[in-house]
Design a protein around this motif. Structure first.
Motif, PDB file in Angstrom:
ATOM      1  N   LYS A   6      45.729  29.042  34.926  1.00  0.00           N
ATOM      2  CA  LYS A   6      44.549  28.235  35.224  1.00  0.00           C
ATOM      3  C   LYS A   6      43.287  28.913  34.711  1.00  0.00           C
ATOM      4  CE  LYS A   6      46.489  26.203  39.398  1.00  0.00           C
ATOM      5  NZ  LYS A   6      46.327  26.037  40.832  1.00  0.00           N
ATOM      6  N   THR A  25      53.056  31.178  39.435  1.00  0.00           N
ATOM      7  CA  THR A  25      51.890  30.302  39.360  1.00  0.00           C
ATOM      8  C   THR A  25      50.653  31.123  39.657  1.00  0.00           C
ATOM      9  OG1 THR A  25      53.194  28.407  40.118  1.00  0.00           O
ATOM     10  CG2 THR A  25      50.802  28.190  40.226  1.00  0.00           C
ATOM     11  N   HIS A  27      46.876  31.606  40.897  1.00  0.00           N
ATOM     12  CA  HIS A  27      45.952  30.991  41.839  1.00  0.00           C
ATOM     13  C   HIS A  27      44.634  31.774  41.817  1.00  0.00           C
ATOM     14  CE1 HIS A  27      48.841  28.238  43.751  1.00  0.00           C
ATOM     15  NE2 HIS A  27      49.717  29.201  43.548  1.00  0.00           N
ATOM     16  N   TYR A  29      40.630  32.337  42.406  1.00  0.00           N
ATOM     17  CA  TYR A  29      39.656  31.871  43.396  1.00  0.00           C
ATOM     18  C   TYR A  29      38.391  32.710  43.242  1.00  0.00           C
ATOM     19  CZ  TYR A  29      41.326  35.892  46.096  1.00  0.00           C
ATOM     20  OH  TYR A  29      41.688  37.155  46.491  1.00  0.00           O
ATOM     21  N   LEU A  46      42.781  30.175  49.612  1.00  0.00           N
ATOM     22  CA  LEU A  46      43.879  29.423  49.002  1.00  0.00           C
ATOM     23  C   LEU A  46      44.557  28.477  49.990  1.00  0.00           C
ATOM     24  CD1 LEU A  46      45.450  32.291  46.854  1.00  0.00           C
ATOM     25  CD2 LEU A  46      43.928  30.444  46.084  1.00  0.00           C
ATOM     26  N   GLU A 148      51.731  33.364  42.732  1.00  0.00           N
ATOM     27  CA  GLU A 148      52.777  32.842  43.612  1.00  0.00           C
ATOM     28  C   GLU A 148      54.102  33.036  42.893  1.00  0.00           C
ATOM     29  OE1 GLU A 148      53.919  28.739  46.042  1.00  0.00           O
ATOM     30  OE2 GLU A 148      52.262  28.747  44.601  1.00  0.00           O
TER      31      GLU A 148
END
Length: 168
Positions: A6, A25, A27, A29, A46, A148
């Motif tokens: 991402k 994955t 994540h 932030y 999250l 993750e």
């Protein structure tokens, strides 16, 4: 779970997982530098229960390898049980490692130390509570990035052993 990026650029942890063909994955932030606990901050931001977010801690033992450094990976909702960690790796005792030594040895900064892709392959112990979950979250190698990953894949990627090393 498919590998998904991402944004934010690769880290040694994400590069190591990609090279090993391990699904994960990302994540990312927005990290708040004033947060009192990096792991609890990640869980809150999250929207993940703290029992699924794991922190990476380095301990100093009396083992001769790697200056006695050992990696403990435990839920952010608990604490590392140093006696249990020492027992899991066959050491007589363990103490928390100096943060500067942890940073030099792993190549990561405190608050962003990932159990994956460290500069040196250290003995790693994952708390056994991770095995009862489909996925867990660990630092991706910088503050504000969690990965993750299935616990079995985390064990494989770090050559970790599992043991009950967390105190709630």
């Amino acid at each position: 779970m498919a590998k998904r990026t991402k944004g934010g650029g690769a880290t040694p942890a994400t590069r190591a997982l990609a090279a090993a063909g391990v699904a994960y994955t990302e994540h990312p932030y927005e990290h708040d530098p004033a947060a009192p606990s990096y792991g609890l901050e990640a869980a809150e931001v999250l929207g993940v229960p703290p029992e699924r977010v794991f922190k990476t801690l380095l301990a100093q033992t009396d083992l001769p390898r790697d200056h006695g450094l050992v990696v403990g990976v435990v839920p952010v909702a608990g604490q590392l049980d140093l006696k249990a960690l020492a027992a899991a790796v066959g050491a007589k005792k363990a103490t928390m490692a100096d943060p500067a030594l942890a940073e030099r040895t792993t190549g990561y900064v405190v608050g962003g130390i990932s159990p994956i892709g460290q500069k040196r392959s250290l003995t790693t112990v994952l708390d056994a509570s991770a095995l009862g979950r489909d996925t867990v979250f660990v630092s991706g190698g910088r503050r504000g990035l969690d990965l993750e990953i299935a616990p079995e894949d985390l064990v494989r990627a770090t050559t970790a052993v599992t043991a009950a090393i967390a105190r709630v």
